[in-house]
Design a protein around this motif. Structure first.
Motif: not given
Length: 301
Positions: A86-111
């Protein structure tokens, strides 16, 4: 006992069809709880209700003492993987995790930490998800579930699409997570996928709980396997001693511990050729017996 997930009398009806019927169980910290049942038994519906995606007809499900929807910034507390596709087929794996980090308010180094943890290389992380195999999507889904460093993981069939090495990797990852105090609810329709890693098991069939307890308790409940030079005669002696006996292709399945069986054999001078506590094979037999009436594909999950 501290409880991380509490499910109480959870029921879901669709018209005249009951998908989940009065289900109750708890998941504690420091443990992997295996949620087992055939395809269509009601596992996914239960998990969707736990995560606030499907409203229950009755009953409650709480995570960390609250309904999932009432948790502030839930990804920081509960990691969820219900459908790796159910993940967005047009995004990259990194983009999915980066967006998740932004929504959760965590440092992008976690990606980068999560990509390393689940074994997705830089080139794989830069690939569009439409070009991922199911196993890669599962790894990305687990990375996303762990992104917020949650206390609880809710994972629905996470081993689907993983090769044997991937399944072994996942078991080690979840075992380490639980050993550090996390709570894991792990669903599967295949006992062997999680039997190695699970501490506790909840078995569901046709929407209802048919067995639950620690792995040791359920293995003990499946009895002892015994073989002799004359199984039929020994079965009669065991029954005379008040022990439940079921003939199987591999000998006799006896509802007693090996000591009690050995004592009966010693009293009557019976030669035992095999005597062993129920193993994972016994646990699998119990699982198949408990869910045999529901082991079909047609029922909605």
């Amino acid at each position: 006992m501290v409880v991380m997930i509490s499910v109480e009398n959870l029921t879901k009806r669709y018209g005249g069809y009951t998908a989940v019927d009065d289900v109750s169980f708890a998941v504690r910290p420091g443990a992997v709880t295996g949620f087992l049942g055939p395809n269509g038994a009601g596992k996914s519906t239960c998990m969707r209700m736990m995560c606030g995606l499907t409203p229950p007809t009755s009953g409650t499900a709480t995570v960390l003492g609250k309904p999932y929807a009432a948790l502030p910034n839930p990804g920081r507390h509960v990691g969820v993987l219900l459908d790796a596709s159910a993940q967005h087929a047009g995004r990259t794996g990194r983009e999915v995790l980066t967006l998740g980090a932004m929504v959760m308010g965590i440092d992008r180094s976690r990606v980068d930490e999560m990509l390393d943890l689940v074994g997705l290389s830089e080139s794989e992380a830069s690939r569009r998800i439409r070009n991922y195999s199911l196993g890669m999507r599962q790894r990305l889904g687990i990375a996303h579930a762990l992104l917020g460093d949650p206390q609880v993981l809710i994972l629905d069939e996470p081993a689907n699409g993983l090769d044997p090495a991937g399944i072994r990797w996942m078991r080690g990852l979840l075992r380490g997570y639980a050993d550090e105090g996390g709570a894991v609810l792990l669903s599967s329709h295949l006992l062997h996928e999680i039997e190695v890693v699970a501490d506790e098991l909840v078995v569901i069939g046709r929407g209802s709980i048919v067995a639950q307890g620690t792995k040791a308790e359920l293995m003990a409940a499946s009895g002892t396997t015994v073989r002799t030079t004359d199984d039929a005669a020994f079965a009669g002696l065991l029954q005379q001693a008040g022990l439940g006996v079921t003939p199987t292709a591999s000998g006799l399945q006896v509802e007693a511990d090996p000591l009690a069986i050995g004592q009966v054999a010693a009293r009557h001078g019976v030669v035992l050729t095999e005597l062993r506590q129920a193993s994972s094979a016994g646990l699998e037999e119990m699982f198949l017996q408990l869910t045999a009436y529901d082991a079909r594909e047609e029922v909605a999950a």
